[in-house]
Enzyme design. Structure first.
Site, mmCIF file in Angstrom:
data_model
loop_
_atom_site.group_PDB
_atom_site.id
_atom_site.type_symbol
_atom_site.label_atom_id
_atom_site.label_comp_id
_atom_site.label_asym_id
_atom_site.label_seq_id
_atom_site.Cartn_x
_atom_site.Cartn_y
_atom_site.Cartn_z
ATOM 1 N N GLU A 66 0.853 -1.181 0.000
ATOM 2 C CA GLU A 66 0.000 0.000 0.000
ATOM 3 C C GLU A 66 0.897 1.242 0.000
ATOM 4 O OE1 GLU A 66 -4.134 1.141 2.305
ATOM 5 O OE2 GLU A 66 -2.532 0.169 3.429
ATOM 6 N N ASP A 87 -5.083 9.629 9.362
ATOM 7 C CA ASP A 87 -3.713 9.238 9.680
ATOM 8 C C ASP A 87 -3.261 9.767 11.031
ATOM 9 O OD1 ASP A 87 -3.255 7.833 7.291
ATOM 10 O OD2 ASP A 87 -2.890 9.704 6.218
#
Length: 267
Positions: free
Chosen positions: A49, A60
Site C-alpha cells: 500500500e 492518519d
C-alpha cells in the site's frame, strides 16, 4: 501484473495470511520510495500500500501525518508519484494499492484520475474518506480500467451498513482495527475479533485488518482470529524515516521479514 483479487485467491489456496506494508510516497524522497517498494517486494510483502501525501490526512496518526508533511515540503506531487510507480510497478511481484484521500481525485476528475493511476500500474485503491453513498461511481469507473476499490469497515460502522460495504468492496475489505487514526499501539483491540466474525457472516471476501498493527505478534493475532491480511503502516513509515536512507531501507527489510515469519503457518 497480478490483480488484488487474484493475489488473495492464491494466498487462500495456501492458507496464507497476506502481509500488506504501507509507506508514504516521497518520504524521504521518491527515489527512496522506489527502492523501498522493491525491498518490500523482495522481503515478503504480498501486496503493498502506497500513500499519496495529502495536506489534511484525517485518518492518519502522527507518524504518517509527519511523513506526508515532509514529502509535501519536498515538493512531492501526484504526477511525480505516478511517474515513479510507472517505472517500478512492472518489476514488482506484489500488486500495488494506492491510498489517497478523495480531494485529489475530485479535483482531477474521477475518470482521468483512474485512467492515469491504471496506466501507472496500480492494481488497487483505498480512499478512506469516500462515503458509501458516493462510492458507486468510483467503483464502476475503477472496475472499467481494472482497478479494485477497497472500502473500509470501522468499529463504529452500523451493522446495517456492514453488509452493503462488504457487497460493494472490491479486492478485499479493509477492517479498521480501532476507532481514531492510524498509529502504533501496544495491542490489538479484542473488538476486532468480533468484527471479523460479523463480516464473515455476510461475506466470503478477504478481510484485511489495519490501523494499529505494529508488531509481529499483532499480525499473528489477527491471523489467528481469521483475518486474510495484516496491514502495517506507521511502523514501516517510522523505520524508513529513521537514520540515513540506507539504514531506513535495511530497517524495513528486517521488519518485513519478521512480520512475514509471524504470518507463516506452522506445520
Amino acid at each position: 501484473m497480478v490483480s488484488v483479487s487474484t493475489c488473495f485467491s492464491a494466498l487462500r489456496d495456501r492458507a496464507q495470511c497476506a502481509l500488506i506494508p504501507f509507506i508514504t510516497a516521497g518520504d524521504p524522497s521518491l527515489e527512496i520510495t522506489a527502492k523501498a517498494l522493491q525491498v518490500l517486494d523482495q522481503q515478503g510483502a504480498d501486496l503493498i500500500e502506497l500513500g499519496v501525501p495529502y495536506s489534511d490526512p484525517l485518518a492518519d496518526g502522527p507518524t504518517i501525518q509527519a511523513a506526508a508533511t515532509r514529502a509535501l515540503q519536498k515538493g512531492t506531487r501526484l504526477d511525480a508519484v505516478l511517474e515513479m510507480i510507472s517505472h517500478v510497478a512492472p518489476n514488482l511481484r506484489s500488486p500495488l494499492i494506492l491510498f489517497t484521500y478523495y480531494n485529489p481525485i475530485f479535483h482531477r476528475g474521477v475518470e482521468p484520475f483512474l485512467q492515469q493511476v491504471a496506466q501507472a500500474g496500480v492494481q488497487g485503491l483505498v480512499v478512506p474518506d469516500l462515503p458509501l453513498e458516493e462510492a458507486d461511481t468510483v467503483l464502476t469507473q475503477a472496475a472499467a480500467v481494472g482497478i479494485e476499490l477497497t472500502l473500509l469497515v470501522a468499529p463504529t460502522t452500523p451493522r446495517s451498513r456492514i453488509a452493503a460495504i462488504a457487497e460493494r468492496s472490491q479486492g478485499f475489505i479493509y477492517l479498521v482495527s480501532t476507532t481514531g487514526v492510524t498509529g502504533m499501539r501496544s495491542k490489538v483491540e479484542g473488538r476486532v475479533h468480533e468484527l471479523l466474525l460479523e463480516l464473515q457472516q455476510v461475506t466470503d471476501k478477504p478481510i484485511g485488518v489495519g490501523f494499529g498493527i505494529s508488531q509481529p505478534e499483532h499480525a499473528r493475532q489477527v491471523m489467528e482470529w481469521g483475518a486474510d491480511a495484516a496491514i502495517v503502516g506507521s511502523a514501516f513509515v517510522k523505520r524508513l524515516a529513521e537514520g540515513t536512507p540506507e539504514q531506513g531501507l535495511a530497517a524495513i527489510a528486517d521488519f518485513c521479514r519478521s512480520l512475514k515469519t509471524a504470518l507463516t503457518p506452522v506445520d
